[in-house]
Design a protein around this motif. Structure first.
Motif, PDB file in Angstrom:
ATOM      1  N   VAL A   1      10.350  31.095   0.083  1.00 59.48           N
ATOM      2  CA  VAL A   1      10.204  31.613  -1.279  1.00 59.48           C
ATOM      3  C   VAL A   1      10.450  33.119  -1.271  1.00 59.48           C
ATOM      4  O   VAL A   1       9.834  33.856  -0.497  1.00 59.48           O
ATOM      5  CB  VAL A   1       8.801  31.301  -1.836  1.00 59.48           C
ATOM      6  N   LEU A   2      11.348  33.577  -2.162  1.00 58.28           N
ATOM      7  CA  LEU A   2      11.679  34.993  -2.252  1.00 58.28           C
ATOM      8  C   LEU A   2      10.954  35.700  -3.389  1.00 58.28           C
ATOM      9  O   LEU A   2      11.055  36.923  -3.514  1.00 58.28           O
ATOM     10  CB  LEU A   2      13.194  35.163  -2.428  1.00 58.28           C
ATOM     11  N   ASP A   3      10.229  34.969  -4.210  1.00 54.34           N
ATOM     12  CA  ASP A   3       9.495  35.584  -5.315  1.00 54.34           C
ATOM     13  C   ASP A   3       8.364  36.465  -4.796  1.00 54.34           C
ATOM     14  O   ASP A   3       7.779  36.199  -3.740  1.00 54.34           O
ATOM     15  CB  ASP A   3       8.866  34.508  -6.214  1.00 54.34           C
ATOM     16  N   ALA A   4       8.042  37.485  -5.579  1.00 54.12           N
ATOM     17  CA  ALA A   4       6.852  38.282  -5.286  1.00 54.12           C
ATOM     18  C   ALA A   4       5.611  37.440  -5.564  1.00 54.12           C
ATOM     19  O   ALA A   4       5.633  36.533  -6.418  1.00 54.12           O
ATOM     20  CB  ALA A   4       6.839  39.540  -6.150  1.00 54.12           C
ATOM     21  N   PRO A   5       4.526  37.679  -4.849  1.00 54.40           N
ATOM     22  CA  PRO A   5       3.283  36.918  -5.106  1.00 54.40           C
ATOM     23  C   PRO A   5       2.844  37.044  -6.567  1.00 54.40           C
ATOM     24  O   PRO A   5       3.027  38.085  -7.200  1.00 54.40           O
ATOM     25  CB  PRO A   5       2.277  37.572  -4.163  1.00 54.40           C
ATOM     26  N   ARG A   6       2.271  35.973  -7.082  1.00 51.90           N
ATOM     27  CA  ARG A   6       1.738  35.960  -8.438  1.00 51.90           C
ATOM     28  C   ARG A   6       0.226  35.886  -8.356  1.00 51.90           C
ATOM     29  O   ARG A   6      -0.320  34.914  -7.829  1.00 51.90           O
ATOM     30  CB  ARG A   6       2.287  34.759  -9.221  1.00 51.90           C
TER      31      ARG A   6
ATOM     32  N   VAL B   1       1.671  33.305  -3.267  1.00 53.05           N
ATOM     33  CA  VAL B   1       3.093  32.987  -3.277  1.00 53.05           C
ATOM     34  C   VAL B   1       3.268  31.611  -3.919  1.00 53.05           C
ATOM     35  O   VAL B   1       2.580  30.657  -3.533  1.00 53.05           O
ATOM     36  CB  VAL B   1       3.666  32.975  -1.846  1.00 53.05           C
ATOM     37  N   PRO B   2       4.159  31.459  -4.912  1.00 48.45           N
ATOM     38  CA  PRO B   2       4.346  30.145  -5.532  1.00 48.45           C
ATOM     39  C   PRO B   2       4.995  29.165  -4.564  1.00 48.45           C
ATOM     40  O   PRO B   2       5.745  29.568  -3.658  1.00 48.45           O
ATOM     41  CB  PRO B   2       5.264  30.446  -6.713  1.00 48.45           C
ATOM     42  N   LEU B   3       4.721  27.894  -4.743  1.00 46.48           N
ATOM     43  CA  LEU B   3       5.404  26.863  -3.970  1.00 46.48           C
ATOM     44  C   LEU B   3       6.887  26.851  -4.331  1.00 46.48           C
ATOM     45  O   LEU B   3       7.287  27.328  -5.408  1.00 46.48           O
ATOM     46  CB  LEU B   3       4.775  25.500  -4.244  1.00 46.48           C
ATOM     47  N   PRO B   4       7.746  26.302  -3.456  1.00 44.98           N
ATOM     48  CA  PRO B   4       9.195  26.355  -3.704  1.00 44.98           C
ATOM     49  C   PRO B   4       9.629  25.772  -5.046  1.00 44.98           C
ATOM     50  O   PRO B   4      10.555  26.287  -5.669  1.00 44.98           O
ATOM     51  CB  PRO B   4       9.757  25.546  -2.531  1.00 44.98           C
ATOM     52  N   GLN B   5       8.969  24.724  -5.511  1.00 49.07           N
ATOM     53  CA  GLN B   5       9.385  24.129  -6.778  1.00 49.07           C
ATOM     54  C   GLN B   5       9.150  25.089  -7.942  1.00 49.07           C
ATOM     55  O   GLN B   5       9.938  25.147  -8.888  1.00 49.07           O
ATOM     56  CB  GLN B   5       8.628  22.817  -7.007  1.00 49.07           C
ATOM     57  N   ALA B   6       8.082  25.868  -7.885  1.00 47.24           N
ATOM     58  CA  ALA B   6       7.756  26.804  -8.961  1.00 47.24           C
ATOM     59  C   ALA B   6       8.426  28.160  -8.788  1.00 47.24           C
ATOM     60  O   ALA B   6       8.390  28.986  -9.707  1.00 47.24           O
ATOM     61  CB  ALA B   6       6.243  26.988  -9.039  1.00 47.24           C
TER      62      ALA B   6
END
Length: 359
Positions: A16-21, A25-30
Motif C-alpha cells: 500500500v502506497l497511501d499515507a496512513p489514515r 495503513v488501509p488494506l489494499p482493497q481500500a
C-alpha cells in the motif's frame, strides 16, 4: 530479481502506497494506490497475466459512461481501463468500487508462499482485482472492449493470504474463468439452503446470468423444493427456456424488473413464492426493496451484486417491518471453486447456458 528484505504482511499492507489514515495503513482493497514492483516479498507469487475478467457491474458502468447516441466509444472505454490500472496499480472502478479477477501462469513463487502454487501452473485468482497489484504491458491492444473478458499481457502479484485455483484441463479457459469469477455465489446459496431451508422455495433474481444460473443449480443440489428464476426481459426468459436450458434449473421462469418492488414481489408470489431464500445476482442498483418484499418472514436474502446499497437494504427492511436475514455474499466459501466447476460438469443446462453467453 532480487528478493525484498523489508518485512511483509500476508494481507498485502506492505504494497500500500497511501499515507496512513488516522494512524493506520488501509488494506489494499481500500487503498488508493498499490506498489506494483515485480520483485517479490518471500510470501508472494507473481503471475504472468493472459486474461482479465471485469466485474459485470463495473463493465456495464464503463459502457454507460462512454455511450452517446446509442453507441459506445470502445476506444475510450479501453483507454479508461488502462488508465485506472496505471494510476492505481490495480483494477478498481472508481464509480462501482469493483474489479474482477484474472487468469495467468505462475512466473515466480516466493520461498515462504503457502498458496500451494508452482511455477508454470495456469491459475485463476479468486481474490478481487481491487486488491491485486497489476501491471498491463500491452495497452489492451487485443481487447475489443465489447466483453467483460479482456485478453492482455502483464503481471500481477498475489499476497500471502490471496487465493488462486489451478485451471482444470477438462474445461475451456473462458468457461472456467466465467465460472470462477462468481464461484462464491453457488457455494453460499447451497450452504444457506441446505442448512436452513431444505425443502423450501428459492428465488434467484438474475437467473439467466453466470452467478444466477449456478445458484439455481446449487439450490437444487441443496434440496430446494421449488426454484423460481427471475429475469428482466422476455428475451432472457427465452434464453433460459430455449432448447430446454431451463430444464433442471428453474421450476418457474418469470419476467420482472427487479427495480420495481411491487412487480418483483407479485411475480415471485404468482410463481410459487414468497421465497424462503432470495438470491440477488443482478448488476443494477435499486433491487433491494423488491428482494425483501419477495422473501417470506424468517427467510433470507443473499446479495451478490456489487451494485447493492447495503444501507438501502437495511433501512428498507426496517421500513417494511420485514423479519428477514440479509447476507452479503463476500465471494469466499471454503471449497467454492471446486464446487462451482463441479456444478458445470454435472449440470448440462448450466454449461449450455454459460457457453451460449460466452459465445
Amino acid at each position: 530479481m532480487a528478493p525484498q528484505t523489508t518485512p511483509s504482511d500476508p494481507t498485502g499492507l506492505h504494497r500500500v502506497l497511501d499515507a496512513p489514515r488516522d494512524g493506520a495503513v488501509p488494506l489494499p482493497q481500500a487503498a488508493r494506490r498499490l506498489d506494483t514492483r515485480p520483485e517479490l516479498w518471500p510470501d508472494e507469487v507473481r503471475i504472468r497475466v493472459e486474461r482479465l475478467n471485469l466485474d459485470a457491474a463495473s463493465f456495464r458502468q464503463l459502457e454507460r459512461a462512454h455511450a452517446s447516441g446509442g453507441t459506445v466509444d470502445r476506444d475510450a472505454l479501453r483507454a479508461e481501463v488502462v488508465d485506472i490500472v496505471a494510476s492505481r496499480g490495480k483494477m478498481q472502478n472508481p464509480e462501482t468500487g469493483s474489479g474482477g479477477m484474472l487468469v495467468g501462469t505462475v512466473e515466480e513463487v516466493g520461498p515462504a508462499s503457502r498458496l500451494g502454487l508452482r511455477v508454470g501452473d495456469r491459475v485463476a485468482t479468486l481474490v478481487s482485482l481491487t486488491l491485486t497489484p497489476l501491471v498491463i504491458e500491452d495497452g489492451l491492444a487485443r481487447w475489443d472492449a465489447r466483453s467483460e473478458q479482456v485478453p492482455t499481457d502483464g503481471y500481477a502479484i498475489l499476497f500471502g493470504r490471496s487465493i488462486a485455483a489451478v485451471l482444470p484441463e477438462d474445461l475451456p479457459t473462458p468457461l472456467s474463468l466465467a465460472v470462477l469469477d462468481v464461484c462464491g455465489a453457488p457455494a453460499l446459496t447451497r450452504r444457506v439452503t441446505e442448512e436452513r431451508y431444505a425443502g423450501g422455495v428459492v428465488a434467484v433474481v438474475g437467473a439467466g446470468g453466470k452467478s444466477g444460473s449456478l445458484s439455481l443449480a446449487a439450490a437444487r443440489d441443496a434440496g430446494a423444493r421449488h426454484l423460481i428464476g427471475v429475469v428482466p426481459t422476455q428475451a432472457e426468459a427465452g434464453l433460459l427456456r430455449e432448447g430446454g436450458l431451463a430444464e433442471g434449473l428453474a421450476d418457474a421462469v418469470v419476467v420482472a424488473d427487479a427495480r420495481d418492488q411491487v412487480a418483483l414481489r407479485d411475480a415471485v408470489e404468482k410463481a410459487g413464492g414468497p421465497a424462503d431464500v432470495t438470491v440477488v445476482c443482478v448488476d443494477v442498483p435499486g433491487c433491494e426493496g423488491g428482494a425483501i418484499l419477495a422473501t417470506a418472514d424468517c427467510g433470507t436474502v443473499v446479495f451478490f451484486s456489487m451494485a447493492t446499497s447495503f444501507s438501502a437494504a437495511a433501512l428498507g427492511a426496517e421500513g417494511l417491518a420485514a423479519d428477514v436475514t440479509m447476507l452479503v455474499g463476500n465471494g469466499y466459501v471454503p471449497g467454492h471453486a471446486a464446487y462451482a466447476l463441479d456444478l458445470v460438469r454435472r449440470h448440462d443446462s448450466v454449461r449450455r447456458l454459460l457457453e451460449r453467453r460466452l459465445g
